[in-house]
Scaffold this motif. Structure first.
Motif: not given
Lengths: 111, 114
Positions: B36-38, B41, B85-88, B90, B110, B112
């Motif tokens: 996972r990439q926030l 980050e 907060g799961d927006s990231a 993957y 991605r 959203t």
């Protein structure tokens, strides 16, 4: 626990200049990877470094690995605008599968 | 020779819905990894799977997240009752046999959450 730190986090440089991105890791690691990521895109594999003293070059980029110092560098020679991207290093210990990524270096090359 | 494939590439969900992300490994690869990439980050390891087995899920949140890699079909990362907060992004990666085999990354999904 393996930790990976990159610096600088942000890098703005003029075209034609040279610069180096540093990747330090905290414990013994035998494999070091460098990736490029453009905004909204996936990771593009740049270099795979598997042994102490390994040096690889592709175009204006050169990567090296010093396992004793726990340091890898990505050197940029005569930067051009097309190199603008985020660069990540990732380390993995021999015999393990978990890649530990650095936080990335956002490079912007100014014309 | 197709690389790692992920779909969908973009997924929009409202809070409370389920997100289902799919990953087909490279031909000949039997090991799948999810990261996972926030925003702003690096990638963080979530889970490592082989066919019908979860090998390491130490990076998965304890609740709402699950992963599988069935005997037939793609690997699936499922997120139930999504929150903002799961927006990231993957990313899925695959490799051949052996932990030292290089992992090849897919294009990412991605997510959203509205």
């Amino acid at each position: 626990e393996l930790k990976v730190e990159q610096n600088p986090l942000f890098l703005s440089m003029q075209e034609g200049k040279n610069y180096t991105i540093y990747c330090n890791y905290s414990t013994t690691s035998d494999r070091l990877y460098w990736y490029r990521q453009d905004p909204g895109k996936s990771l593009e594999s740049l270099f795979v470094l598997l042994s102490n003293g390994a040096v690889k070059q592709e175009g204006r980029l050169m990567a090296s690995l010093d396992t004793k110092a726990r340091l890898s560098t990505l050197h940029i020679t005569a930067a051009v605008h097309d190199l603008s991207a985020t660069y990540f290093c990732a380390a993995a210990r021999s015999g393990t599968y978990k890649y530990i990524f650095g936080t990335g270096t956002r490079l912007k090359v100014l014309a | 020779n197709a690389g790692v494939m992920q779909n969908p590439r973009h997924l929009v969900r409202r809070r409370g819905q389920e997100a289902r992300l799919r990953c087909s490994p490279m031909k000949g690869h039997s090991h799948v990894y999810w990261y996972r990439q926030l925003p702003e980050e690096g990638l963080k390891f979530m889970v490592y799977l082989q066919k019908e087995n979860i090998i390491d899920e130490s990076g998965m949140p304890k609740e709402r997240f699950s992963a599988e890699f069935p005997k037939e079909g793609p690997s699936i990362l499922r997120i139930q009752q999504v929150v903002r907060g799961d927006s990231a992004a993957y990313f899925c990666a695959s490799s051949g046999t052996g932990p030292d085999n290089e992992q090849f990354f897919g294009p990412g999904t991605r997510l959203t959450v509205l």
